[in-house]
Write a protein that holds these residues in place. Structure first.
Motif, PDB file in Angstrom:
ATOM      1  N   ASN A   3      59.322  25.046  36.258  1.00 51.20           N
ATOM      2  CA  ASN A   3      58.868  24.515  34.988  1.00 51.20           C
ATOM      3  C   ASN A   3      58.126  25.546  34.151  1.00 51.20           C
ATOM      4  OD1 ASN A   3      59.406  21.442  35.373  1.00 51.20           O
ATOM      5  ND2 ASN A   3      58.444  22.113  37.261  1.00 51.20           N
ATOM      6  N   THR A   4      58.361  26.829  34.442  1.00 50.92           N
ATOM      7  CA  THR A   4      57.665  27.904  33.750  1.00 50.92           C
ATOM      8  C   THR A   4      58.666  28.794  33.022  1.00 50.92           C
ATOM      9  OG1 THR A   4      55.876  27.913  35.379  1.00 50.92           O
ATOM     10  CG2 THR A   4      56.129  29.886  34.027  1.00 50.92           C
ATOM     11  N   PHE A   5      58.335  29.121  31.771  1.00 52.95           N
ATOM     12  CA  PHE A   5      59.162  30.006  30.947  1.00 52.95           C
ATOM     13  C   PHE A   5      58.307  31.169  30.477  1.00 52.95           C
ATOM     14  CE2 PHE A   5      60.494  31.629  26.864  1.00 52.95           C
ATOM     15  CZ  PHE A   5      61.871  31.781  26.992  1.00 52.95           C
ATOM     16  N   GLY A   6      58.923  32.365  30.416  1.00 51.06           N
ATOM     17  CA  GLY A   6      58.249  33.509  29.828  1.00 51.06           C
ATOM     18  C   GLY A   6      58.027  34.640  30.802  1.00 51.06           C
ATOM     19  N   ASN A   7      57.706  35.806  30.249  1.00 46.42           N
ATOM     20  CA  ASN A   7      57.455  37.001  31.048  1.00 46.42           C
ATOM     21  C   ASN A   7      56.011  37.482  30.907  1.00 46.42           C
ATOM     22  OD1 ASN A   7      60.214  37.661  32.093  1.00 46.42           O
ATOM     23  ND2 ASN A   7      60.683  37.670  29.909  1.00 46.42           N
ATOM     24  N   SER A   8      55.595  37.783  29.685  1.00 45.13           N
ATOM     25  CA  SER A   8      54.229  38.232  29.436  1.00 45.13           C
ATOM     26  C   SER A   8      53.322  37.056  29.096  1.00 45.13           C
ATOM     27  CB  SER A   8      54.201  39.250  28.298  1.00 45.13           C
ATOM     28  OG  SER A   8      52.896  39.735  28.082  1.00 45.13           O
ATOM     29  N   ILE A   9      53.785  36.224  28.177  1.00 41.01           N
ATOM     30  CA  ILE A   9      53.106  34.961  27.873  1.00 41.01           C
ATOM     31  C   ILE A   9      53.983  33.841  28.416  1.00 41.01           C
ATOM     32  CG2 ILE A   9      52.365  33.393  26.039  1.00 41.01           C
ATOM     33  CD1 ILE A   9      51.688  35.851  24.372  1.00 41.01           C
ATOM     34  N   THR A  10      53.438  33.030  29.280  1.00 43.22           N
ATOM     35  CA  THR A  10      54.234  31.995  29.942  1.00 43.22           C
ATOM     36  C   THR A  10      53.715  30.607  29.596  1.00 43.22           C
ATOM     37  OG1 THR A  10      52.879  31.921  31.963  1.00 43.22           O
ATOM     38  CG2 THR A  10      54.673  33.533  31.891  1.00 43.22           C
ATOM     39  N   ILE A  11      54.636  29.641  29.646  1.00 43.62           N
ATOM     40  CA  ILE A  11      54.268  28.244  29.493  1.00 43.62           C
ATOM     41  C   ILE A  11      54.789  27.468  30.689  1.00 43.62           C
ATOM     42  CG2 ILE A  11      56.315  27.815  28.040  1.00 43.62           C
ATOM     43  CD1 ILE A  11      54.711  25.504  26.756  1.00 43.62           C
ATOM     44  N   THR A  12      53.950  26.608  31.238  1.00 44.02           N
ATOM     45  CA  THR A  12      54.342  25.696  32.318  1.00 44.02           C
ATOM     46  C   THR A  12      54.125  24.276  31.819  1.00 44.02           C
ATOM     47  OG1 THR A  12      53.665  27.270  34.021  1.00 44.02           O
ATOM     48  CG2 THR A  12      53.919  24.967  34.692  1.00 44.02           C
ATOM     49  N   LEU A  13      55.148  23.430  31.948  1.00 45.12           N
ATOM     50  CA  LEU A  13      55.053  22.031  31.550  1.00 45.12           C
ATOM     51  C   LEU A  13      54.895  21.146  32.782  1.00 45.12           C
ATOM     52  CD1 LEU A  13      57.885  21.806  28.854  1.00 45.12           C
ATOM     53  CD2 LEU A  13      55.424  21.983  28.456  1.00 45.12           C
ATOM     54  N   PHE A  14      54.112  20.081  32.636  1.00 41.68           N
ATOM     55  CA  PHE A  14      53.959  19.151  33.760  1.00 41.68           C
ATOM     56  C   PHE A  14      53.794  17.726  33.238  1.00 41.68           C
ATOM     57  CE2 PHE A  14      49.714  20.738  32.734  1.00 41.68           C
ATOM     58  CZ  PHE A  14      48.953  19.581  32.652  1.00 41.68           C
ATOM     59  N   GLY A  15      53.999  16.765  34.151  1.00 36.93           N
ATOM     60  CA  GLY A  15      53.826  15.357  33.820  1.00 36.93           C
ATOM     61  C   GLY A  15      55.138  14.606  33.697  1.00 36.93           C
ATOM     62  N   ALA A 342      58.040  24.791  17.648  1.00 36.75           N
ATOM     63  CA  ALA A 342      57.092  25.135  18.713  1.00 36.75           C
ATOM     64  C   ALA A 342      57.733  26.016  19.768  1.00 36.75           C
ATOM     65  CB  ALA A 342      56.552  23.848  19.354  1.00 36.75           C
ATOM     66  N   ALA A 343      58.943  25.657  20.170  1.00 38.76           N
ATOM     67  CA  ALA A 343      59.644  26.437  21.186  1.00 38.76           C
ATOM     68  C   ALA A 343      59.935  27.844  20.683  1.00 38.76           C
ATOM     69  CB  ALA A 343      60.947  25.728  21.569  1.00 38.76           C
ATOM     70  N   THR A 344      60.302  27.950  19.409  1.00 38.77           N
ATOM     71  CA  THR A 344      60.559  29.265  18.810  1.00 38.77           C
ATOM     72  C   THR A 344      59.295  30.117  18.829  1.00 38.77           C
ATOM     73  OG1 THR A 344      62.243  28.310  17.354  1.00 38.77           O
ATOM     74  CG2 THR A 344      61.349  30.453  16.733  1.00 38.77           C
ATOM     75  N   ALA A 345      58.166  29.521  18.485  1.00 35.73           N
ATOM     76  CA  ALA A 345      56.904  30.253  18.455  1.00 35.73           C
ATOM     77  C   ALA A 345      56.538  30.780  19.839  1.00 35.73           C
ATOM     78  CB  ALA A 345      55.792  29.351  17.922  1.00 35.73           C
ATOM     79  N   ILE A 346      56.768  29.988  20.850  1.00 34.46           N
ATOM     80  CA  ILE A 346      56.418  30.406  22.211  1.00 34.46           C
ATOM     81  C   ILE A 346      57.250  31.606  22.648  1.00 34.46           C
ATOM     82  CG2 ILE A 346      56.465  29.701  24.645  1.00 34.46           C
ATOM     83  CD1 ILE A 346      55.836  26.819  23.580  1.00 34.46           C
ATOM     84  N   VAL A 347      58.568  31.536  22.432  1.00 33.66           N
ATOM     85  CA  VAL A 347      59.425  32.634  22.871  1.00 33.66           C
ATOM     86  C   VAL A 347      59.172  33.893  22.053  1.00 33.66           C
ATOM     87  CG1 VAL A 347      61.434  32.041  21.450  1.00 33.66           C
ATOM     88  CG2 VAL A 347      61.778  33.211  23.606  1.00 33.66           C
ATOM     89  N   LEU A 348      58.863  33.755  20.760  1.00 34.00           N
ATOM     90  CA  LEU A 348      58.563  34.929  19.946  1.00 34.00           C
ATOM     91  C   LEU A 348      57.256  35.586  20.387  1.00 34.00           C
ATOM     92  CD1 LEU A 348      59.547  33.827  16.325  1.00 34.00           C
ATOM     93  CD2 LEU A 348      60.815  35.317  17.871  1.00 34.00           C
ATOM     94  N   CYS A 349      56.244  34.791  20.700  1.00 30.08           N
ATOM     95  CA  CYS A 349      54.983  35.352  21.189  1.00 30.08           C
ATOM     96  C   CYS A 349      55.205  36.143  22.476  1.00 30.08           C
ATOM     97  CB  CYS A 349      53.966  34.238  21.431  1.00 30.08           C
ATOM     98  SG  CYS A 349      53.093  33.700  19.951  1.00 30.08           S
ATOM     99  N   ASP A 350      56.047  35.621  23.340  1.00 31.49           N
ATOM    100  CA  ASP A 350      56.344  36.322  24.588  1.00 31.49           C
ATOM    101  C   ASP A 350      57.048  37.641  24.310  1.00 31.49           C
ATOM    102  OD1 ASP A 350      56.572  36.720  27.380  1.00 31.49           O
ATOM    103  OD2 ASP A 350      58.584  35.845  27.375  1.00 31.49           O
ATOM    104  N   MET A 351      58.052  37.637  23.424  1.00 36.00           N
ATOM    105  CA  MET A 351      58.785  38.866  23.113  1.00 36.00           C
ATOM    106  C   MET A 351      57.888  39.901  22.437  1.00 36.00           C
ATOM    107  SD  MET A 351      62.663  37.798  21.984  1.00 36.00           S
ATOM    108  CE  MET A 351      62.211  36.596  20.745  1.00 36.00           C
ATOM    109  N   LEU A 352      57.045  39.456  21.528  1.00 32.22           N
ATOM    110  CA  LEU A 352      56.150  40.375  20.825  1.00 32.22           C
ATOM    111  C   LEU A 352      55.105  40.952  21.764  1.00 32.22           C
ATOM    112  CD1 LEU A 352      55.830  38.262  17.585  1.00 32.22           C
ATOM    113  CD2 LEU A 352      56.691  40.613  17.664  1.00 32.22           C
ATOM    114  N   ALA A 353      54.618  40.138  22.689  1.00 35.68           N
ATOM    115  CA  ALA A 353      53.654  40.634  23.673  1.00 35.68           C
ATOM    116  C   ALA A 353      54.294  41.652  24.606  1.00 35.68           C
ATOM    117  CB  ALA A 353      53.080  39.467  24.475  1.00 35.68           C
TER     118      ALA A 353
END
Length: 365
Positions: A3-15, A342-353
């Motif tokens: 449930n985790t996506f990303g390399n440098s900045i990651t997001i984990t979803l739960f529930g 929101a999903a776009t913002a998360i993946v872009l933050c990871d790529m930029l980081a």
């Protein structure tokens, strides 16, 4: 279950849809990023149901940030957002515990989790979990805006009604981010809503196409092969329930073009290298070229419809017919657009980081 996506900045979803809480953990954020809770609330509001064209299930989404933030700024440690589920009717799903609702994840969840999954309201597979994705994405989107990177998504098509395309990107994105029903041509709104209402009256549902634009992204972001911009955005987009296809720029339209029509010739404009057209959607060789990133996704019709459908009981191994009860959306395309933002913002933050380091997102003091 990953449930985790990303390399440098990651997001984990739960529930789960009918559990006590849903939530997200953002890890890898730089310390000192300002957290605007009113901005998170705004994005969650844009995801909420909208009258008769949405589900009657109303959730307040009273989120709480329980770690990773002090005095309104990130600490650099994992940031956790919790959102309570306060309006569940689990009895609607009692009779369907072992029945495979067509186009839902009931049967595949049974195959993977052997009956231990939470089946109420779709459990962890439910679109309800996207509220946590939106809350986390709002933090990333706000950080990107402070760096001059803007994201906007409109309903390009809903059941055959087409919106206009992007024109003045900055103006259009600003307009979209203030609208509950995100269309660029206001004349399309009533026509699209009429299509959704007609489907609802018939116990049915409709799908649509979302188009996203990203401006302000610098050239040189991405990798040429497995972590290309298209690869990572596609990976993230296909994590959104109901997304069944994606294209960048003119996408499948290339099948009807010659190279002389589809190429994007370069020029110099105000001291910058840009292209005359943007058929490639701002990406060459998997790497950004500084033009706006443009991509579209197709959102399938909500699979739960109030019509008899043939299916199976996967425990009794019998065929049956179901006509579901409960509270469901006749369309989710208008609510999914903020999820796509929101999903776009998360993946872009990871790529930029990955390109510039996590501190880059903090910006200058």
């Amino acid at each position: 279950m990953k449930n985790t996506f990303g390399n440098s900045i990651t997001i984990t979803l739960f529930g789960e849809s009918h559990g006590e809480y849903i939530g997200a953990v953002l890890d890898g954020l730089a310390p000192g990023i300002e957290i605007d809770e009113s901005y998170i609330e705004l994005m969650l509001t844009l995801r909420r149901p909208d009258g008769k064209i949405s589900t009657p299930r109303k959730e307040k989404d009273n989120f709480r940030i329980v770690s990773g933030v002090i005095n309104g700024k990130t600490t650099g440690t994992p940031l956790t957002v919790l959102i309570p589920n306060e309006n569940t009717v689990s009895s609607d799903y009692t009779a369907l515990k072992t029945v495979a609702r067509p186009s839902h994840a009931d049967y595949t969840a049974q195959c993977k989790y052997h009956g231990f999954q939470d089946s109420r309201g779709g459990g962890h597979f439910s679109g309800r979990i996207t509220a946590a994705l939106v809350a986390a994405g709002a933090i990333c989107k706000s950080a990107l805006e402070k760096k001059g990177i803007l994201i906007g998504t409109h309903i390009k098509c809903c059941n055959g009604v087409n919106d206009r395309g992007f024109g003045d990107y900055s103006s259009d994105i600003s307009k979209l981010n203030e609208k509950t029903f995100a269309v660029l041509d206001d004349c399309c709104e009533n026509a699209m809503k009429e299509k959704i209402l007609l489907a609802a009256q018939d116990g049915d549902s409709v799908g649509g196409i979302l188009e996203t634009a990203v401006t302000g992204i610098p050239a040189g972001i991405g990798e040429p092969w497995f972590d290309s911009v298209e690869s990572l955005i596609s990976h993230m987009m296909f994590s959104i329930p109901a997304v069944k296809g994606i294209e960048f720029g003119v996408g499948f339209g290339y099948a009807y073009m010659r190279g002389s029509d589809g190429n994007d010739p370069f020029k110099i404009e105000n001291g910058r290298i840009v292209t005359y057209t943007n058929n490639n959607g701002g990406i060459n060789g998997g790497i950004t070229n500084s033009m706006p990133i443009i991509f579209s996704t197709v959102i399938k019709p909500t699979p739960t419809i109030f019509k008899p459908q043939v299916t199976v009981d996967f425990v009794k191994m019998t065929e049956t017919v179901i006509e579901p009860k409960g509270r469901h959306d006749p369309a989710i395309v208008h609510r999914a657009r903020i999820v796509q933002d929101a999903a776009t913002a998360i993946v872009l933050c990871d790529m930029l980081a990955m390109r510039f380091g996590t501190d880059w997102l903090k910006g200058s003091e």
